[in-house]
Design an enzyme around this catalytic site. Sequence first.
Site, PDB file in Angstrom:
ATOM      1  CB  VAL A  37      -0.965   0.006   1.214  1.00  0.00           C
ATOM      2  CG1 VAL A  37      -1.769   1.302   1.259  1.00  0.00           C
ATOM      3  CG2 VAL A  37      -1.896  -1.206   1.152  1.00  0.00           C
ATOM      4  CD  GLU A 151     -13.696   5.377   3.850  1.00  0.00           C
ATOM      5  OE1 GLU A 151     -14.326   6.402   4.124  1.00  0.00           O
ATOM      6  OE2 GLU A 151     -14.148   4.233   4.036  1.00  0.00           O
ATOM      7  N   GLY A 156     -10.926  -1.692   2.303  1.00  0.00           N
ATOM      8  CA  GLY A 156     -10.048  -1.167   1.249  1.00  0.00           C
ATOM      9  C   GLY A 156     -10.570   0.083   0.584  1.00  0.00           C
ATOM     10  CE  LYS A 227     -10.486  -5.507   6.893  1.00  0.00           C
ATOM     11  NZ  LYS A 227     -10.356  -6.491   5.811  1.00  0.00           N
ATOM     12  N   GLY A 324      -5.655  -4.812  -1.659  1.00  0.00           N
ATOM     13  CA  GLY A 324      -4.798  -4.555  -2.818  1.00  0.00           C
ATOM     14  C   GLY A 324      -4.144  -3.199  -2.728  1.00  0.00           C
TER      15      GLY A 324
END
Length: 455
Positions: A37, A151, A156, A227, A324
């Site tokens: 990332v 966020e 993601g 989460k 990703g």
Amino acid sequence: MTVTSPRTPAVASADQLSTAAEHTGPLRVGLLGCGVVGSQVARMILSRSDDVRARVGRPVELAGIAVAHPDRPRARLPQDLFTADAHALAARDDIDIVVEVIGGIDPAYELIMTAIEHGSSVVTANKALLAAHGHEIYAAADAHGVDVYYEAAVAGAIPIVRPLRESLVGDEIRRVMGIVNGTTNYILDKMTTEGVSFDRALSEAQRLGYAESDPTADVEGYDAAAKAAILASLAFHTRVRGTQVHREGITGITPEDIQAAQGMGCVIKLLAICEMEPEGVSVRVHPALVPQEHPLAGIRGANNAIFVEAREAGHLMFMGPGAGGSPTASAVMGDLVTVARNRARGVAGPPQAIFGDVPVASMGTVHTRFQLSIQVSDRPGILSQVASIFAKHGVSLQTVQQSALEGAGKEDGWSATLRMVVHETRESDFEACLAELAGSPIVNGEPRFIRVEGM
Ligand code: HSE
């Protein structure tokens, strides 16, 4: 954990922020981590600098990148930005915004607290940290008048934190139900579409880079639980930690479970569910049967989706890539631009909307539906004995289906599988019913059960 600061904390007071507003020079970013990332965030800060400047009203400049091995060559990123000293970068007085994409609790917690104490705003993608220590971090940010945006910590690229924190803050959220782990969704989808075993689907997920070589955090539901804790805290304006989330993974799901689900017109999904029960907020992660017509049933591969039920807005669905490098970096960049705009204007964004202290309800108080299957002998009177156990615990049967038992148990006289779906019931009543069935001489072995959601 107490974080000691090498100097008096630089509280970003109203005066300081209004001074910042008068500046026109660049806002400077310290990036902690440059992996999948972080490298994409660095690339976007450098390659999109004109757009970012136009959107912020001031240039946003990458001032340093902390990594474990600063000498390792990295294509297209200036070598002189790299440092091994993450603490010094987080504490730099000329940094306005610290972006943390290291992950994990240690040293991320200490670095973020250091940044806040030195007056920097923070953007982080770190769900494990926020689920464990979010409320200490938000309190420190409020005390120092800086922003914490996250966020990318949930699902993601999908915007879900800001919709809950801002767009829906005038409404009343009733339920948040989502697929928030792409690896497990990929595995369950593969088991569903190709009929393969869990182990085979997991190997494929590892080969494609979705699952880690140690897949525990994903397949045992820890990632989804972190989460879920963040989503529940946002949706219900209270404090929920990851350790308070009821958590079950998908390692026990068999191809037979998948087939049985299909026979009922359902698919199996690993769901994170946050809802308000009379006893408090219930937050849970577990596999569940979802009817094929439900919007979450159609989420394929490694995608994520979150279904929000709000009193006034009705039903909302958010869907997209949940992991990703580039998708997650997109969410980080959205936060970075927002935080930079706030700094440029000398303001901080909305505070964490935590104004309640709603307790976290125990799993026993949850109301939901179940499908369970038991092995029995196909003899007169067995069904009525089974039904009386359900009746004793106040659990109401909706459907009962019997099929001839195949495989283990058959030769010992256990000749039938009974598969039943029950109406919505309190989890503790269902557990009592299950325990009595498990101990009954008319039932062979442990009953298998799975919750049913979205019907
Ligand atoms: N491992 C996670 C997933 C992505 O599979 O969705 C990061 O939270």
